[in-house]
Design a protein around this motif. Sequence first.
Motif, PDB file in Angstrom:
ATOM      1  N   ARG A  84      32.212  46.330  27.989  1.00  0.00           N
ATOM      2  CA  ARG A  84      32.178  44.877  28.176  1.00  0.00           C
ATOM      3  C   ARG A  84      32.379  44.142  26.851  1.00  0.00           C
ATOM      4  O   ARG A  84      31.894  44.594  25.804  1.00  0.00           O
ATOM      5  CB  ARG A  84      30.837  44.428  28.762  1.00  0.00           C
ATOM      6  CG  ARG A  84      30.655  44.711  30.238  1.00  0.00           C
ATOM      7  CD  ARG A  84      29.431  43.963  30.754  1.00  0.00           C
ATOM      8  NE  ARG A  84      29.630  42.505  30.650  1.00  0.00           N
ATOM      9  CZ  ARG A  84      28.662  41.615  30.866  1.00  0.00           C
ATOM     10  NH1 ARG A  84      27.431  42.029  31.144  1.00  0.00           N
ATOM     11  NH2 ARG A  84      28.915  40.334  30.778  1.00  0.00           N
ATOM     12  N   GLU A 105      37.116  46.479  31.442  1.00  0.00           N
ATOM     13  CA  GLU A 105      37.748  46.197  32.725  1.00  0.00           C
ATOM     14  C   GLU A 105      38.046  44.714  32.936  1.00  0.00           C
ATOM     15  O   GLU A 105      38.856  44.364  33.791  1.00  0.00           O
ATOM     16  CB  GLU A 105      36.852  46.691  33.867  1.00  0.00           C
ATOM     17  CG  GLU A 105      36.641  48.208  33.854  1.00  0.00           C
ATOM     18  CD  GLU A 105      35.763  48.685  34.995  1.00  0.00           C
ATOM     19  OE1 GLU A 105      35.280  47.822  35.770  1.00  0.00           O
ATOM     20  OE2 GLU A 105      35.554  49.898  35.125  1.00  0.00           O
ATOM     21  N   LYS A 106      37.404  43.847  32.169  1.00  0.00           N
ATOM     22  CA  LYS A 106      37.558  42.407  32.389  1.00  0.00           C
ATOM     23  C   LYS A 106      37.571  41.654  31.065  1.00  0.00           C
ATOM     24  O   LYS A 106      36.781  41.956  30.165  1.00  0.00           O
ATOM     25  CB  LYS A 106      36.412  41.893  33.265  1.00  0.00           C
ATOM     26  CG  LYS A 106      36.504  40.407  33.591  1.00  0.00           C
ATOM     27  CD  LYS A 106      35.346  39.968  34.489  1.00  0.00           C
ATOM     28  CE  LYS A 106      35.452  38.482  34.824  1.00  0.00           C
ATOM     29  NZ  LYS A 106      34.364  38.023  35.707  1.00  0.00           N
ATOM     30  N   ILE A 107      38.465  40.678  30.966  1.00  0.00           N
ATOM     31  CA  ILE A 107      38.486  39.809  29.788  1.00  0.00           C
ATOM     32  C   ILE A 107      37.416  38.732  29.980  1.00  0.00           C
ATOM     33  O   ILE A 107      37.453  37.971  30.944  1.00  0.00           O
ATOM     34  CB  ILE A 107      39.858  39.142  29.605  1.00  0.00           C
ATOM     35  CG1 ILE A 107      40.950  40.211  29.447  1.00  0.00           C
ATOM     36  CG2 ILE A 107      39.844  38.214  28.388  1.00  0.00           C
ATOM     37  CD1 ILE A 107      42.362  39.650  29.391  1.00  0.00           C
ATOM     38  N   GLU A 108      36.456  38.676  29.062  1.00  0.00           N
ATOM     39  CA  GLU A 108      35.350  37.723  29.154  1.00  0.00           C
ATOM     40  C   GLU A 108      34.721  37.568  27.771  1.00  0.00           C
ATOM     41  O   GLU A 108      35.067  38.274  26.828  1.00  0.00           O
ATOM     42  CB  GLU A 108      34.296  38.210  30.163  1.00  0.00           C
ATOM     43  CG  GLU A 108      33.730  39.577  29.818  1.00  0.00           C
ATOM     44  CD  GLU A 108      32.783  40.124  30.880  1.00  0.00           C
ATOM     45  OE1 GLU A 108      32.219  39.324  31.653  1.00  0.00           O
ATOM     46  OE2 GLU A 108      32.616  41.365  30.947  1.00  0.00           O
ATOM     47  N   ILE A 126      42.016  46.728  32.072  1.00  0.00           N
ATOM     48  CA  ILE A 126      42.069  45.329  32.486  1.00  0.00           C
ATOM     49  C   ILE A 126      43.131  45.116  33.559  1.00  0.00           C
ATOM     50  O   ILE A 126      44.280  45.544  33.407  1.00  0.00           O
ATOM     51  CB  ILE A 126      42.350  44.439  31.262  1.00  0.00           C
ATOM     52  CG1 ILE A 126      41.181  44.539  30.271  1.00  0.00           C
ATOM     53  CG2 ILE A 126      42.592  42.991  31.676  1.00  0.00           C
ATOM     54  CD1 ILE A 126      41.493  43.986  28.905  1.00  0.00           C
ATOM     55  N   VAL A 128      43.494  41.844  35.144  1.00  0.00           N
ATOM     56  CA  VAL A 128      43.863  40.433  35.277  1.00  0.00           C
ATOM     57  C   VAL A 128      43.798  39.737  33.916  1.00  0.00           C
ATOM     58  O   VAL A 128      42.831  39.911  33.163  1.00  0.00           O
ATOM     59  CB  VAL A 128      42.922  39.695  36.257  1.00  0.00           C
ATOM     60  CG1 VAL A 128      43.315  38.217  36.370  1.00  0.00           C
ATOM     61  CG2 VAL A 128      42.957  40.342  37.634  1.00  0.00           C
ATOM     62  N   GLU A 130      42.874  36.567  32.153  1.00  0.00           N
ATOM     63  CA  GLU A 130      42.003  35.451  32.527  1.00  0.00           C
ATOM     64  C   GLU A 130      41.026  35.142  31.394  1.00  0.00           C
ATOM     65  O   GLU A 130      40.949  35.864  30.398  1.00  0.00           O
ATOM     66  CB  GLU A 130      41.212  35.795  33.803  1.00  0.00           C
ATOM     67  CG  GLU A 130      40.332  37.038  33.635  1.00  0.00           C
ATOM     68  CD  GLU A 130      39.576  37.418  34.885  1.00  0.00           C
ATOM     69  OE1 GLU A 130      39.484  36.593  35.826  1.00  0.00           O
ATOM     70  OE2 GLU A 130      39.064  38.564  34.944  1.00  0.00           O
ATOM     71  N   ASN A 131      40.283  34.042  31.570  1.00  0.00           N
ATOM     72  CA  ASN A 131      39.150  33.692  30.693  1.00  0.00           C
ATOM     73  C   ASN A 131      39.516  33.582  29.209  1.00  0.00           C
ATOM     74  O   ASN A 131      38.711  33.909  28.338  1.00  0.00           O
ATOM     75  CB  ASN A 131      38.014  34.706  30.866  1.00  0.00           C
ATOM     76  CG  ASN A 131      37.480  34.725  32.290  1.00  0.00           C
ATOM     77  OD1 ASN A 131      37.442  33.699  32.958  1.00  0.00           O
ATOM     78  ND2 ASN A 131      37.086  35.905  32.751  1.00  0.00           N
ATOM     79  N   ASN A 146      47.365  48.684  30.213  1.00  0.00           N
ATOM     80  CA  ASN A 146      46.238  48.281  31.050  1.00  0.00           C
ATOM     81  C   ASN A 146      46.665  48.392  32.513  1.00  0.00           C
ATOM     82  O   ASN A 146      47.519  49.222  32.848  1.00  0.00           O
ATOM     83  CB  ASN A 146      45.780  46.870  30.686  1.00  0.00           C
ATOM     84  CG  ASN A 146      44.828  46.866  29.492  1.00  0.00           C
ATOM     85  OD1 ASN A 146      43.651  47.153  29.628  1.00  0.00           O
ATOM     86  ND2 ASN A 146      45.351  46.550  28.306  1.00  0.00           N
ATOM     87  N   ASN A 153      50.556  36.714  37.586  1.00  0.00           N
ATOM     88  CA  ASN A 153      49.462  36.686  36.623  1.00  0.00           C
ATOM     89  C   ASN A 153      49.965  36.460  35.194  1.00  0.00           C
ATOM     90  O   ASN A 153      49.252  35.901  34.356  1.00  0.00           O
ATOM     91  CB  ASN A 153      48.653  37.974  36.696  1.00  0.00           C
ATOM     92  CG  ASN A 153      47.420  37.962  35.824  1.00  0.00           C
ATOM     93  OD1 ASN A 153      47.060  38.954  35.206  1.00  0.00           O
ATOM     94  ND2 ASN A 153      46.752  36.817  35.726  1.00  0.00           N
TER      95      ASN A 153
END
Length: 465
Positions: A84, A105-108, A126, A128, A130-131, A146, A153
Amino acid sequence: MQKAVEVVEPTVIDEQLIRDCVHITAFDRPGGGGEASAAEKKREIDIEDVETLMFSFKNVLRIDNLVGLDSLTKLQLDNNIIKRIENIGHLTNLTWLDLSFNNIEKIEGLKTLTKLTDLSLYSNQIGVLENMDELEGLQVLSVGANDIKTLENLMYLRRFNDLRVVNLEGNPVSKDAEYRAYVMAHVKSLKYLDYRLLDQKEVVAAKEQFQDELLQLEEHEHADDVKRKQEAEIAAERKKHAEANLQGVATLLETMQKENPELPKLKLLSFWDESFPEYKEVFEEHLKKFIDKMLEYDEKKKKEVKLFEEALDEARKHSQQSMIKLISSFNDKKKELFRESSNMRIEDVRSEVKGLRNENEELLDKLLDLEMAHVEHHTVMVKSFDENYEDLVRSAMTIIDDHFRVLREHEDSFNEQNVLHAEEEYERYSKGNSIDDISEDALAIVQDKVRREGGKGKGCVGQQR
């Protein structure tokens, strides 16, 4: 696919690891020395001054314990087992961030990193894009290898006006037949795609391929830009009005309309569409003059406060400098006596010391006099400021009183005209004349008036009001 290194005990980021991972250049080393001087620099450096950290291949599982590293501009966390993006929001001076070869797994967690220009998320999981809306200065983005699947997208990248280098190679979307053309057409400032310098002829051909879509997109973007600009102007105006204690003044007419229970009925009558625009024009013209005048007075008040503060500061500095000069002169005499005392007779030394004691008492009196003079001067300045500020406030209050007096007179005149118009319609109907230009709802109001008034004559609409 999880990295095999995970079977090893994960590394926790602590102060020792942070110091070990501080990047020291030859320029930073004491005397430009080798590894020994670099190690010494790492031990001695203040954590708050660290600008570059390199945690590559450290088997780090969780980003943590980076508090206090506010000067950090470059953070390298590649080739670890991080899942993360977290606990870096306070590193607001970061311009370069490398999180490649991890298990993300996620851009945040990037919202506050608004200075970021270079971001690598290569070889993660990853799916998507995003963020990253706040990263307006982003210039280099690597998200190759990725799991990004759709061309739609990739449109997310269009918001970055300075983005010139993008790597998407190794994602499922990169196998799409239209992938390269789509990216070249939609990412505005792109120079390099997947490690290759773009051919401008290829870019022109790509934009022609998506010409219809781009035209529509540009129209929407222009409309959005205009809307954002208008919203920003309104927000700036509201802020300015709030600072001048003018909240709600610009929307006074709208507020008055909402609070008038008779307004919905008046709007139904035939004369409203002609009389209200004239009333509104005069009202808003006077309101604008009032706001401009009050903003002018607010600037005068701010200027008066600024001048007062500057005068206080100048007086304080002058008083301090005078005191420092007196104390320094006395100290110089003490030092001189101390230097010469070894060559003086004891009686002479005692005599000089006695003289210094007398001077010390005189110094105390002089310092007290300066302090009292400063207090008196301060009192005079405060009184002058209060008088000037009160004059401005009184002038502003006069403007406010005059403004609302004029508005009340304008409102009364408008209401009187409305009453006369409404009574005319009432008279026409009460005498049995047809009213062809009146709506059914307005007619119902007049009929109800006739029934309730029983033919009493003029003035009924005014009485209802």
